[in-house]
Design an enzyme around this catalytic site. Structure first.
Site, PDB file in Angstrom:
ATOM      1  N   TYR A  75       6.852 -10.077   6.689  1.00 46.90           N
ATOM      2  CA  TYR A  75       6.814  -8.660   6.914  1.00 46.90           C
ATOM      3  C   TYR A  75       7.418  -8.394   8.252  1.00 46.90           C
ATOM      4  O   TYR A  75       7.353  -9.026   9.454  1.00 46.90           O
ATOM      5  CB  TYR A  75       5.168  -8.484   6.850  1.00 46.90           C
ATOM      6  N   ASP A 131       0.649  -1.255   0.135  1.00 48.11           N
ATOM      7  CA  ASP A 131       0.046   0.012   0.040  1.00 48.11           C
ATOM      8  C   ASP A 131       0.806   1.223  -0.050  1.00 48.11           C
ATOM      9  O   ASP A 131       2.003   1.152   0.252  1.00 48.11           O
ATOM     10  CB  ASP A 131      -0.947  -0.134   1.214  1.00 48.11           C
TER      11      ASP A 131
END
Length: 245
Positions: free
Chosen positions: A111, A52
């Site tokens: 992540y 994003d």
């Protein structure tokens, strides 16, 4: 024509996310523009994940068909870096099978999320960590993650616009206290829903602040309702760290 993959890193601060969009600056867009300058034709790339706006990457994986068989993988890497802006860097290029697709062939995505808990703000890190000047109970947070590991319906931790199957598998979540008041939350899984990692981080912070008991995580997960969870952690603390395939 050979197929190649590339490991790239980028500073997401000045991108409107990874995925190409008209009239805005995206990671996919600047890479495809660079490849067009190199090969004099439009080259379309595929990626292991679509980050994003504001999210960074240390180890995003892309793949594309190279129309010049004479170029070595090192030639391709050097040419890409010569044509890319300074907030994107190609770390490695290597050949892959002709049917390789980074989205579907990757078996693990990792992540990293960084939280700075110091009382004083660090202006040099403001785009790269979530400054949260409060003490977090990491032991409580570590207890909470045990309810998230494994295969579950993660509806409570997805963004409302994500219509994909909410059942996902998280292999492991680690929470580490680093130097200089930094906290690292490392999340490993096969694939993730949109904003899932950031939504999980926000919920873990609730536990770390002792606003939620660790067992609350199980309740939120089983509710399968986004409104049962916490908010969303800021994008700039998140890094697409690595993939395995």
């Amino acid at each position: 024509m050979k197929r190649v993959a590339a490991v790239i890193e980028y500073d997401g601060s000045n991108f409107f996310g990874y995925q190409g969009q008209p009239d805005v600056r995206t990671v996919q867009g600047v890479i495809e523009d660079a490849l067009e300058r190199i090969f004099k034709q439009r080259i379309y790339i595929q990626a292991a994940g679509r980050t994003d706006t504001g999210v960074h990457a240390n180890g995003q994986l892309i793949a594309f068909n190279c129309p010049n068989d004479r170029m070595t993988t090192e030639d391709i890497r050097n040419a890409m870096n010569a044509n890319l802006p300074d907030d994107v860097y190609v770390k490695e290029v290597f050949e892959v099978p002709v049917n390789f697709h980074p989205r579907f062939d990757v078996t693990k995505r990792i992540y990293h999320y960084f939280i700075l808990t110091s009382r004083q703000k660090n202006v040099f890190l403001r785009k790269y960590v979530w400054w949260f000047p409060y003490e977090l109970d990491l032991d409580a947070m570590r207890k909470a993650v045990k309810y998230l590991e494994g295969t579950h319906d993660f509806t409570s931790f997805k963004t409302g616009s994500d219509e994909r199957d909410p059942v996902r598998t998280i292999y492991r979540i680690r929470i580490l206290r680093l130097k200089n008041d930094l906290v690292l939350i490392r999340v490993e899984g096969r694939s993730f829903l949109r904003r899932m990692v950031r939504n999980i981080v926000a919920a873990l912070v609730k536990v770390g602040l002792k606003q939620w008991e660790p067992e609350k995580m199980k309740e939120v997960l089983e509710a399968r309702d986004r409104s049962a969870a916490a908010g969303t952690a800021p994008a700039h603390g998140l890094y697409f760290y690595k993939v395995l395939f």
